[in-house]
Write an enzyme that holds these catalytic residues in place. Structure first.
Site, PDB file in Angstrom:
ATOM      1  N   CYS A   1     -76.008  41.998  23.272  1.00  8.42           N
ATOM      2  CA  CYS A   1     -75.457  43.299  22.867  1.00  8.42           C
ATOM      3  C   CYS A   1     -74.106  43.512  23.560  1.00  8.42           C
ATOM      4  O   CYS A   1     -73.997  43.378  24.782  1.00  8.42           O
ATOM      5  CB  CYS A   1     -76.419  44.432  23.270  1.00  8.42           C
ATOM      6  SG  CYS A   1     -75.692  46.065  22.999  1.00  8.42           S
TER       7      CYS A   1
ATOM      8  N   ALA B   1     -73.487   8.404  14.313  1.00  7.55           N
ATOM      9  CA  ALA B   1     -74.151   8.546  15.615  1.00  7.55           C
ATOM     10  C   ALA B   1     -75.576   7.996  15.617  1.00  7.55           C
ATOM     11  O   ALA B   1     -75.941   7.189  16.481  1.00  7.55           O
ATOM     12  CB  ALA B   1     -74.156  10.009  16.015  1.00  7.55           C
TER      13      ALA B   1
ATOM     14  N   ASN C   1     -68.128   7.093  16.730  1.00  7.02           N
ATOM     15  CA  ASN C   1     -67.550   7.955  15.690  1.00  7.02           C
ATOM     16  C   ASN C   1     -67.262   7.066  14.480  1.00  7.02           C
ATOM     17  O   ASN C   1     -66.779   5.949  14.655  1.00  7.02           O
ATOM     18  CB  ASN C   1     -66.238   8.586  16.206  1.00  7.02           C
ATOM     19  CG  ASN C   1     -65.811   9.804  15.421  1.00  7.02           C
ATOM     20  OD1 ASN C   1     -65.899   9.831  14.191  1.00  7.02           O
ATOM     21  ND2 ASN C   1     -65.376  10.846  16.125  1.00  7.02           N
TER      22      ASN C   1
ATOM     23  N   CYS D   1     -79.426  50.298  22.539  1.00  6.04           N
ATOM     24  CA  CYS D   1     -78.315  51.252  22.723  1.00  6.04           C
ATOM     25  C   CYS D   1     -77.480  51.433  21.465  1.00  6.04           C
ATOM     26  O   CYS D   1     -76.513  52.194  21.444  1.00  6.04           O
ATOM     27  CB  CYS D   1     -77.400  50.770  23.871  1.00  6.04           C
ATOM     28  SG  CYS D   1     -76.303  49.410  23.386  1.00  6.04           S
TER      29      CYS D   1
ATOM     30  N   CYS E   1     -74.814  47.074  25.914  1.00  7.18           N
ATOM     31  CA  CYS E   1     -75.609  47.090  27.160  1.00  7.18           C
ATOM     32  C   CYS E   1     -75.935  45.697  27.685  1.00  7.18           C
ATOM     33  O   CYS E   1     -76.659  45.550  28.662  1.00  7.18           O
ATOM     34  CB  CYS E   1     -76.913  47.868  26.906  1.00  7.18           C
ATOM     35  SG  CYS E   1     -78.006  47.066  25.702  1.00  7.18           S
TER      36      CYS E   1
ATOM     37  N   HIS F   1     -69.757  25.693  24.753  1.00  2.00           N
ATOM     38  CA  HIS F   1     -69.471  26.792  23.821  1.00  2.00           C
ATOM     39  C   HIS F   1     -70.674  27.699  23.621  1.00  2.00           C
ATOM     40  O   HIS F   1     -70.772  28.405  22.617  1.00  2.00           O
ATOM     41  CB  HIS F   1     -68.984  26.230  22.468  1.00  2.00           C
ATOM     42  CG  HIS F   1     -67.670  25.520  22.589  1.00  2.00           C
ATOM     43  ND1 HIS F   1     -67.278  24.515  21.740  1.00  2.00           N
ATOM     44  CD2 HIS F   1     -66.661  25.658  23.494  1.00  2.00           C
ATOM     45  CE1 HIS F   1     -66.077  24.069  22.099  1.00  2.00           C
ATOM     46  NE2 HIS F   1     -65.688  24.733  23.170  1.00  2.00           N
TER      47      HIS F   1
ATOM     48  N   GLN G   1     -70.296  20.411  23.029  1.00  4.31           N
ATOM     49  CA  GLN G   1     -69.519  21.509  22.439  1.00  4.31           C
ATOM     50  C   GLN G   1     -70.373  22.236  21.406  1.00  4.31           C
ATOM     51  O   GLN G   1     -69.964  23.248  20.861  1.00  4.31           O
ATOM     52  CB  GLN G   1     -68.258  20.966  21.752  1.00  4.31           C
ATOM     53  CG  GLN G   1     -67.326  20.203  22.683  1.00  4.31           C
ATOM     54  CD  GLN G   1     -66.246  19.493  21.913  1.00  4.31           C
ATOM     55  OE1 GLN G   1     -65.177  20.057  21.665  1.00  4.31           O
ATOM     56  NE2 GLN G   1     -66.504  18.257  21.517  1.00  4.31           N
TER      57      GLN G   1
HETATM   58  N1  APR Z   1     -71.676  10.557  13.569  1.00  2.67           N
HETATM   59  C1  APR Z   1     -70.736  10.662  14.547  1.00  2.67           C
HETATM   60  N2  APR Z   1     -69.572  11.352  14.408  1.00  2.67           N
HETATM   61  C2  APR Z   1     -69.353  11.925  13.203  1.00  2.67           C
HETATM   62  C3  APR Z   1     -70.279  11.851  12.127  1.00  2.67           C
HETATM   63  C4  APR Z   1     -71.480  11.125  12.344  1.00  2.67           C
HETATM   64  N3  APR Z   1     -72.405  11.005  11.390  1.00  2.67           N
HETATM   65  N4  APR Z   1     -69.746  12.534  11.069  1.00  2.67           N
HETATM   66  C5  APR Z   1     -68.546  13.019  11.477  1.00  2.67           C
HETATM   67  N5  APR Z   1     -68.302  12.646  12.745  1.00  2.67           N
HETATM   68  C6  APR Z   1     -67.135  12.932  13.594  1.00  2.67           C
HETATM   69  C7  APR Z   1     -65.852  13.172  12.849  1.00  2.67           C
HETATM   70  O1  APR Z   1     -65.191  11.934  12.584  1.00  2.67           O
HETATM   71  C8  APR Z   1     -65.080  14.018  13.861  1.00  2.67           C
HETATM   72  O2  APR Z   1     -64.397  13.193  14.795  1.00  2.67           O
HETATM   73  O3  APR Z   1     -67.412  14.133  14.276  1.00  2.67           O
HETATM   74  C9  APR Z   1     -66.190  14.781  14.596  1.00  2.67           C
HETATM   75  C10 APR Z   1     -66.299  16.225  14.161  1.00  2.67           C
HETATM   76  O4  APR Z   1     -65.118  16.857  14.574  1.00  2.67           O
HETATM   77  P1  APR Z   1     -65.089  18.440  14.716  1.00  2.67           P
HETATM   78  O5  APR Z   1     -65.737  19.059  13.523  1.00  2.67           O
HETATM   79  O6  APR Z   1     -63.696  18.827  15.087  1.00  2.67           O
HETATM   80  O7  APR Z   1     -66.093  18.706  15.917  1.00  2.67           O
HETATM   81  P2  APR Z   1     -65.778  18.951  17.426  1.00  2.67           P
HETATM   82  O8  APR Z   1     -64.816  17.944  17.947  1.00  2.67           O
HETATM   83  O9  APR Z   1     -67.090  19.069  18.082  1.00  2.67           O
HETATM   84  O10 APR Z   1     -65.089  20.417  17.385  1.00  2.67           O
HETATM   85  C11 APR Z   1     -64.867  21.026  18.625  1.00  2.67           C
HETATM   86  O11 APR Z   1     -64.154  23.033  17.500  1.00  2.67           O
HETATM   87  O12 APR Z   1     -64.339  24.753  15.966  1.00  2.67           O
HETATM   88  C12 APR Z   1     -64.601  24.378  17.255  1.00  2.67           C
HETATM   89  O13 APR Z   1     -66.261  25.336  18.596  1.00  2.67           O
HETATM   90  C13 APR Z   1     -66.075  24.413  17.570  1.00  2.67           C
HETATM   91  O14 APR Z   1     -67.287  23.037  19.146  1.00  2.67           O
HETATM   92  C14 APR Z   1     -66.375  22.995  18.059  1.00  2.67           C
HETATM   93  C15 APR Z   1     -65.005  22.519  18.496  1.00  2.67           C
END
Ligand code: APR
Length: 250
Positions: A129, A235, A216, A153, A132, A121, A103
């Site tokens: 642009c 991670a 997570n 453009c 164009c 995403h 994502q």
């Molecule tokens: N390692 C792993 N996971 C982590 C860490 C880490 N160091 N720090 C935070 N997280 C986890 C959080 O617990 C949470 O579950 O990463 C996740 C971040 O969540 P979001 O910010 O909601 O990210 P995401 O799920 O990718 O959001 C999806 O939302 O705003 C849109 O387009 C944007 O792609 C994004 C989409």
């Protein structure tokens, strides 16, 4: 923190899996210095998501571009892929991972060496642009002169990532759904599972019999519904342990 037993269990699943995919969210890039969108200190606690809605962008290009620049281009080129991105690239190289479905728009999977990356995403590496449809790279941009316009453009430039209300790139969507349908195992890293249709991908894999390994530090929507092995932790730290379990400690 996730324990050694769970790491070994995850490694066993991955060794047996004939078709493994990774699904990643903002959390995998947090240790590269890019903040997540949600949670304490998340981007949406400081900025209004409306600035990344397509309609708002066209009506208020300057306000939208001021946020876009701070969010994505001030980090641009500074963030480096971390161990989690690198381990996924290593797994792909060893034939243990078919693709990464991300994502994220930060290009850190490609920077780490992953070859098959489906970007749900889009990507912040290009600007398009709206007039164009010519493409530009951020290096060509003067971020002190917003909103940027096309040198060909004069049309308004837009980052080539997906805004709220914009449709998902067809290739990324189709390739991701196809891969999820074939997966025996999913390594799901750093996503709340809040945003559809991206968050459907792990569910599609689960419905087709895949085992879900989630990384997570906190529980997510996935943990409470489809995760089979929850590796609680950051991670880079967890993927380092998984790397050692799969490939032996260097
Ligand atoms: N390692 C792993 N996971 C982590 C860490 C880490 N160091 N720090 C935070 N997280 C986890 C959080 O617990 C949470 O579950 O990463 C996740 C971040 O969540 P979001 O910010 O909601 O990210 P995401 O799920 O990718 O959001 C999806 O939302 O705003 C849109 O387009 C944007 O792609 C994004 C989409």
């Amino acid at each position: 923190m996730c324990n050694e037993v769970k790491i070994q269990k995850a490694a066993e699943i991955l060794r047996k899996s004939k078709y493994t995919i990774a699904f990643t969210g903002a959390g995998i890039s947090v240790e590269s210095g890019i903040p997540p969108f949600r949670g304490d200190d998340g981007i949406w606690s400081k900025y209004d998501p409306k600035t990344l809605e397509l309609g708002f962008f066209y009506e208020n290009p300057l306000e939208s571009w001021e946020v876009i620049t701070q969010l994505f281009y001030d980090y641009f080129g500074k963030a480096q892929s971390n161990k989690a991105h690198i381990v996924l690239a290593e797994m792909e190289k060893r034939g243990m991972l078919k693709c990464v479905i991300t994502q994220n728009i930060d290009n850190l999977h490609q920077q780490a060496g992953s070859k098959v990356v489906h970007e749900f995403h889009g990507n912040s590496q290009k600007l398009v642009c709206t007039g164009c449809h010519s493409y530009f790279v951020p290096e060509d941009m003067d971020f002190d002169n917003l909103p940027p316009h096309c040198s060909k453009c004069g049309g308004l430039l837009k980052p080539d990532f997906i805004f709220f209300g914009e449709s998902i790139p067809v290739d990324a969507f189709e390739n991701s759904v196809e891969a999820a349908g074939k997966a025996n195992a999913v390594i799901l890293i750093g996503s709340t599972g809040e945003v559809m249709p991206a968050a459907q991908v792990p569910y599609i894999a689960k419905q087709n019999g895949a085992t879900i390994i989630e990384v997570n530090p906190e529980k997510s929507n996935f943990t409470r519904s489809i995760t089979d092995v929850f590796l609680e932790g950051k991670a880079a730290e967890v993927m380092e342990k998984l790397n050692d379990a799969l490939f032996g400690k260097k």
